[in-house]
Each structure stands twice: as structure tokens, then as C-alpha cells.
Write an enzyme that holds these catalytic residues in place. Structure first.
Site, mmCIF file in Angstrom:
data_model
loop_
_atom_site.group_PDB
_atom_site.id
_atom_site.type_symbol
_atom_site.label_atom_id
_atom_site.label_comp_id
_atom_site.label_asym_id
_atom_site.label_seq_id
_atom_site.Cartn_x
_atom_site.Cartn_y
_atom_site.Cartn_z
ATOM 1 C CB SER A 143 -0.887 0.009 1.252
ATOM 2 O OG SER A 143 -1.542 1.257 1.392
ATOM 3 C CE1 TYR A 157 -3.850 -2.504 5.219
ATOM 4 C CE2 TYR A 157 -3.388 -0.259 4.512
ATOM 5 C CZ TYR A 157 -3.708 -1.563 4.214
ATOM 6 O OH TYR A 157 -3.889 -1.928 2.894
#
Length: 248
Positions: A143, A157
Site C-alpha cells: 500500500s 496498517y
């Protein structure tokens, strides 16, 4: 080289789009799901309707016994494992660090990091020349949060995706002469149900104007990048992390 493509977290979003793309390219797709069996079966049906081969398997990727059992089951398929797409991941919701519970932190690392490491390990044991394999490709779905930091939403995250990037770079060097290429894709803002399921259905619309290209990406655009990385056209590409982020 086709063979088996294992796509973890393949029942929705980027994983589902990737599984469908690979199925249309001639891979025998094995996609895993954590909870939503119906959604996974719908992806399988879509692949089969397009002329491909696929099956869905339930998997808690944080469980080593379940990961080992899955890879053992792949041995019953009369084709070699040639592609692993480490896509399964959780965010455990939006939270500033000051409000983060240990259980959230533990779960996000168990799934996003430990699960990916275990799957990559088992893939290497089957793909590597030194293990009697035919070589293959590992694609880790990271990501842009790994570099941007996830401040105010999900530092936890983002940190797991930073760990995944380290796995990509390090493992690529470790297995380069064992016939395995390891790369990553780093999606930015992608229009999936991830945002709504974490309590912010408006997030895509709110953030899209700040993307240099002026829009959110589509899961299919990430899938196309994964497919290219897995192809012979990327045969000299390893250790790379490709942003799919509209310039963000």
C-alpha cells in the site's frame, strides 16, 4: 508458464479482480477467503464463465496449520504452483495510535505480515529450483500507506505494509538465483468496499480530488499491474514495488 496462481484474500476488491484477471490468462486460480464463502464462489463462477479454472478455499491466514494444510492441498492439483499473490489483509479499523488497542495491533500484524511471510515461505519451498520446483513469481500487495504513514487513520496498517515491502526487497535477493522473482504493488486510493467496511463510506469521494490524476483507482487497474509483473514481459524485474496510485 502458467500453472497454479494462489491469490489470498481473493473474494472481494483487489483480490477478486486479480483472481479474475489471472483466470482469464490461463492460470488455474486458487483463491482464499476468510469469511464470505458466497462472494468467493461468485468469483470462481465468473472465472469459469470466462473459460478459466478456479476453486475457492477457506483460510485463516494467521494460522500456520491452516496455511500448511492449504499448500499441501495444492499438491493434489496436477499443475505446479507458479504464482503467489499475497493479497489477504486487514486494517482493524481506523484509529489514531493513542486509541489503538493491543488486540487490533496484534491481529493486523498476524494477518498482513505473519500470514504473508508463511505463504511466501511455503511458495519458495515449492517453486525454488533447489527444491525441485520450476521457478515462479511472488507478488506482495502492499500500500502507498507504507510510505505515506497512515497518520490519523491507520499507522498500524501502514507499518504492516512497510514490513511487507521489506519482505519483498529482501526475499527478491534471496531467491533470485532459485528461479523466483519477488515484487510488490502498492495501491493508493482504490474504489473498493474497504472504506465503507471500516466506517468511512465517504472516504473515496472525499480523497479523490487530492489525487494528482483526480480520481480513485479501480481494482482492475491493480490486477492489470499484478498480471504484468507475473508475465514474461517483466522477466528481468525483481525486488521492485510498483505504485498504482494515480501519482499520490
Amino acid at each position: 508458464m502458467r500453472g497454479i496462481a494462489l491469490v489470498t484474500g481473493g473474494s472481494r476488491g483487489i483480490g477478486a479482480a486479480t483472481a479474475l484477471k489471472l483466470g482469464t490468462l490461463g492460470y488455474t486460480v486458487v483463491l482464499t477467503y476468510a469469511h464470505d464463502r458466497l462472494a468467493a464462489e461468485q468469483v470462481v463462477s465468473a472465472i469459469e464463465a470466462a473459460g478459466g479454472k478456479a476453486q475457492a478455499r477457506s483460510l485463516d491466514i494467521a494460522s500456520e496449520p491452516q496455511v500448511l494444510a492449504l499448500f499441501d492441498e495444492l499438491g493434489a492439483i496436477p499443475e505446479p504452483l507458479t504464482l503467489l499473490v499475497n493479497n489477504a489483509g486487514v486494517t482493524e479499523g481506523f484509529s489514531k495510535l493513542e486509541a489503538l488497542r493491543f488486540e487490533q495491533l496484534q491481529r493486523v500484524f498476524q494477518v498482513n505480515v505473519f500470514g504473508a511471510f508463511m505463504c511466501a515461505r511455503e511458495a519458495v519451498r515449492r517453486m525454488g529450483y533447489s527444491h525441485g520446483g520450476q521457478g515462479g513469481v511472488i507478488v506482495n500487495v502492499s500500500s502507498r500507506a507504507a510510505e505515506l504513514g497512515g497518520s490519523g487513520e491507520w499507522i498500524h496498517y501502514a507499518a504492516t505494509k512497510g514490513a511487507l515491502d521489506s519482505l519483498t526487497r529482501g526475499l527478491a535477493k534471496e531467491v533470485a538465483r532459485d528461479g523466483i522473482r519477488v515484487n510488490g504493488v502498492a495501491p493508493g486510493l482504490i474504489d473498493t468496499d474497504l472504506h465503507a467496511t471500516n466506517g468511512k463510506p465517504e472516504r473515496v469521494a472525499d480523497m479523490a480530488p487530492g489525487i494528482p490524476m483526480g480520481r480513485a483507482g479501480l481494482p482492475e487497474e491493480v490486477a492489470d499491474c499484478v498480471a504484468w509483473i507475473a508475465s514474461a514481459g517483466a522477466g528481468y524485474v525483481t525486488g521492485a514495488i510498483v505504485p498504482v496510485s494515480g501519482g499520490r
